[in-house]
Design a protein around this motif. Structure first.
Motif, mmCIF file in Angstrom:
data_model
loop_
_atom_site.group_PDB
_atom_site.id
_atom_site.type_symbol
_atom_site.label_atom_id
_atom_site.label_comp_id
_atom_site.label_asym_id
_atom_site.label_seq_id
_atom_site.Cartn_x
_atom_site.Cartn_y
_atom_site.Cartn_z
ATOM 1 N N LEU A 47 -4.409 33.982 -37.818
ATOM 2 C CA LEU A 47 -2.821 34.502 -38.729
ATOM 3 C C LEU A 47 -1.787 34.988 -38.072
ATOM 4 N N LYS B 116 3.374 37.411 -37.922
ATOM 5 C CA LYS B 116 3.852 36.800 -39.692
ATOM 6 C C LYS B 116 3.044 36.526 -40.458
ATOM 7 N N GLY B 117 1.888 36.582 -40.175
ATOM 8 C CA GLY B 117 1.340 35.354 -41.209
ATOM 9 C C GLY B 117 0.665 33.949 -41.035
ATOM 10 N N GLN B 118 1.451 33.779 -39.546
ATOM 11 C CA GLN B 118 1.867 32.222 -39.195
ATOM 12 C C GLN B 118 0.400 32.037 -38.612
ATOM 13 N N LYS C 208 -7.160 33.404 -43.718
ATOM 14 C CA LYS C 208 -6.576 34.336 -44.658
ATOM 15 C C LYS C 208 -8.045 35.782 -44.259
#
Length: 287
Positions: free
Chosen positions: A35, A38-40, A283
């Motif tokens: 990730l 930005k968590g993408q 995650k």
């Protein structure tokens, strides 16, 4: 909070089982899913993820053992602000990821050691004796990252103090076919798992307990490595560990749980599996 323990990361192998892909690209730089800031979902070299994980656990002092074709790793860990300036004009999201990486590199002390020739894991560790000095230290293999849904196994190694007669602590796990690993024989003493014997890639394993390449050692491992003989021009770390045991040293085993995830890029099959597992558990990736 910074942790003062020194950490050795080995990346000196030539990745024979992954040729021709690893002719110019070190296997440690092969990509897995992660990730971004930005968590993408993005892709990063496995070695970079190992560094991020260690950094986020407070480790700041590193010695990286690299081989002949490992300049790629050193280049990746050399801040390239000209590249960032070029990418800024494209408003590319990777810019902030690189800035974070470069900031963490700047906050760390990274020593580079060249391993001339393919002389094995034990030889790579032995080359770091000057860096380690007379202190406990951690050893990580640059081609294996362990993720966890609970307490990180690396954190457990960091938190383990080698008090009294203990000379080492090693991560282990149960595997279906242990013949491709260093294999450990364990006993239980006072609620602790103790390693009584280790064998490198045995044809007829005594147990299904495989050694994972995450270790904590006292500097006594260096004198053991100096005493053992090379086998097929390689100095095996497992031989040094067995020498410790034979000389009365005590080695603690820390068992991985069934939910811990091992990402290993050492073979085509394990690399394929690492990509699948990293996507499924993205995650959990350090960032």
């Amino acid at each position: 909070m910074a942790n003062e323990i020194k950490t050795v990361i080995t990346a000196g192998g030539i990745g024979t089982r992954l040729l021709t892909a690893t002719k110019e690209i070190p296997k440690e730089m092969l990509p897995i899913y992660a990730l971004d800031y930005k968590g993408q979902i993005c892709m990063r070299p496995l070695f970079e993820q190992i560094f991020h994980q260690a950094f986020l656990m407070g480790i700041r002092k590193y010695c990286v053992v690299v081989g002949k074709q490992k300049r790629t790793i050193e280049d990746h860990f050399t801040p390239d602000f000209l590249f960032i300036d070029k990418m800024l004009s494209n408003q590319n999201a990777v810019v902030n990821d690189l800035k974070i990486l470069y900031k963490r590199i700047a906050e760390s002390s990274i020593h580079w050691v060249n391993q001339i020739g393919t002389h094995g894991f034990g030889h790579a560790v032995l080359m770091t004796e000057t860096f380690v000095g007379n202190e406990e230290f951690i050893v990580l293999a640059g081609d294996t990252l362990i993720l966890s849904k609970s307490i990180s196994p690396l954190q457990k190694i960091i938190d383990t103090k080698l008090e009294g007669e203990y000379d080492a602590a090693i991560l282990v796990r149960q595997v279906h076919d242990p013949r491709a690993f260093g294999v450990a024989t364990l006993v239980k003493e006072n609620n602790e798992l103790i390693i009584k014997k280790v064998v490198e890639k045995p044809k007829n394993p005594e147990t299904n307990i495989a050694i994972m390449p995450v270790y904590r050692f006292k500097p006594s491992i260096f004198s053991m490595l100096k005493e053992i003989k090379y086998g097929k021009n390689e100095l095996q770390l497992t031989s040094g560990i067995q020498k410790l045991i034979d000389n009365g040293g005590k080695i603690k085993a820390i068992m991985l749980t069934k939910s811990d995830i091992v990402l290993d890029v050492g073979t085509p099959h394990s690399f394929y599996e690492a990509q699948q597992l990293s996507m499924k558990n993205v995650k959990l990736s350090p960032r």
